[in-house]
Design an enzyme around this catalytic site. Structure first.
Site, PDB file in Angstrom:
ATOM      1  CG  ASP A   8       8.576 -55.425  42.675  1.00  0.00           C
ATOM      2  OD1 ASP A   8       8.953 -56.553  42.305  1.00  0.00           O
ATOM      3  OD2 ASP A   8       8.921 -54.927  43.767  1.00  0.00           O
ATOM      4  CD  GLU A  10       7.780 -59.112  44.954  1.00  0.00           C
ATOM      5  OE1 GLU A  10       7.687 -58.123  44.195  1.00  0.00           O
ATOM      6  OE2 GLU A  10       8.871 -59.606  45.301  1.00  0.00           O
ATOM      7  CG  HIS A  59      10.771 -59.447  41.277  1.00  0.00           C
ATOM      8  ND1 HIS A  59      10.474 -59.518  42.630  1.00  0.00           N
ATOM      9  CD2 HIS A  59      10.964 -60.723  40.867  1.00  0.00           C
ATOM     10  CE1 HIS A  59      10.475 -60.787  43.002  1.00  0.00           C
ATOM     11  NE2 HIS A  59      10.774 -61.547  41.958  1.00  0.00           N
ATOM     12  CG  HIS A 103       6.133 -55.467  47.226  1.00  0.00           C
ATOM     13  ND1 HIS A 103       6.863 -55.083  48.315  1.00  0.00           N
ATOM     14  CD2 HIS A 103       6.986 -55.484  46.179  1.00  0.00           C
ATOM     15  CE1 HIS A 103       8.118 -54.872  47.948  1.00  0.00           C
ATOM     16  NE2 HIS A 103       8.228 -55.102  46.651  1.00  0.00           N
ATOM     17  CG  HIS A 115       9.831 -57.682  49.992  1.00  0.00           C
ATOM     18  ND1 HIS A 115       8.787 -58.061  49.195  1.00  0.00           N
ATOM     19  CD2 HIS A 115      10.778 -57.191  49.149  1.00  0.00           C
ATOM     20  CE1 HIS A 115       9.079 -57.840  47.924  1.00  0.00           C
ATOM     21  NE2 HIS A 115      10.287 -57.294  47.860  1.00  0.00           N
ATOM     22  CD  GLU A 134      10.597 -52.708  47.338  1.00  0.00           C
ATOM     23  OE1 GLU A 134      10.340 -52.702  46.121  1.00  0.00           O
ATOM     24  OE2 GLU A 134      10.771 -53.759  47.977  1.00  0.00           O
TER      25      GLU A 134
HETATM   26 ZN   LIG Z   1       9.787 -57.738  43.824  1.00  0.00          ZN
END
Ligand SMILES: [Zn+2]
Length: 281
Positions: A8, A10, A59, A103, A115, A134
């Protein structure tokens, strides 16, 4: 040894604001940095004994990593029409899964750009009663295939959060969260060399790693941000509305539940402004 890397953006160093990922010139910088952090993990994996590495870009549109700059020993899953979301390509043939640039979950912490899958619609996801982000969710899906989670990298609050459920993973802190949209960043060169080192160490100790498995049926609860998002997921007969914004469903195992969850999130994202838009106007 086969290694799966879920990547990802972030959580990589450099990223501190959402704007950096949306303004074209800025976004291109961070695609390069994301690719470089993933390359560090690939080098570490091969140094630690991997013979095959598959990277799944996870992402946004899931096509951020630059294949032309990626370590040629790895293969890349790119593009976002995936029934298995961030885990497309994962199966029981893998020996380990690693999370690079991830993240913190949606919630109250200051983790950078926290998120859960889709900030536009998801407020909370629970699996069998436990709130997950996640990484914790993906680790459970990998566990279904007998694949242990061995490595994570991201900001300090993300690492702290995940270690509560996966205390034995090797971790690298890429930056210190100062706010959801501010961070004290470490140098990419420093972060990349630590990722390479810790990833190798994680695989050298693979014998001790245990998959995060689930026996029996799996129940998801999803709290959406808008009632229109939750409501439209009830088009699926398996979905039960618990409140105007909260739904629940149960599947026979973790993989079918994960796909079901992703289907609900896709519906919810589409429902944000009307599923059909102006198509039938
Ligand atoms: Zn992401």
């Amino acid at each position: 040894m086969k290694v799966f890397i879920s990547a990802d953006i972030e959580g990589i160093t450099g990223v501190a604001t959402i704007r950096q990922l949306t303004v074209p010139g800025e976004y291109n910088r961070f695609r390069k940095l994301m690719t470089a952090e993933v390359n560090a993990a690939i080098r570490g994996a091969f140094n630690g004994g991997a013979t095959e590495v598959v990277v799944a870009d996870g992402h946004g549109n899931m096509s951020n990593i630059l294949i032309e700059d990626l370590d040629p020993r790895a293969r890349l899953v790119s593009g976002n029409n995936r029934v298995m979301c961030q885990l497309e390509g994962l199966d029981e043939s893998f020996d380990a899964i690693a999370f690079v640039g991830h993240h913190g979950r949606e919630g109250e912490s200051h983790a950078v750009i926290s998120h859960t899958l889709a900030g536009i619609c998801v407020k909370e996801i629970k699996i069998n009663g436990a709130v997950v982000g996640e990484t914790e969710m993906n680790a459970r899906v990998a566990g279904h295939f007998g694949v242990p989670a061995v490595f994570i990298s991201g900001d300090d609050l993300y690492v702290q959060e995940v270690m509560e459920t996966l205390p034995n993973v090797k971790s690298v802190v890429t930056k210190y969260a100062k706010d959801r949209l501010a961070a004290e960043l470490l140098s990419p060169a420093v972060v990349q060399s630590e990722i390479e080192e810790q990833m190798a160490a994680a695989l050298q100790e693979i014998e001790a790693a245990r998959p995060c498995g689930h026996e029996g049926p799996v129940t998801f609860e999803i709290e959406f941000k808008g009632p229109q998002q939750a409501h439209m997921t009830t088009t699926l007969p398996t979905v039960e509305a618990l409140s105007p914004t909260r739904i629940r469903f149960t599947c026979k195992d973790m993989v079918s539940a994960y796909k079901h969850m992703w289907g609900c999130v896709i519906i919810a994202m589409a429902a944000t402004n009307g599923v059909l838009g102006d198509a039938n106007a």
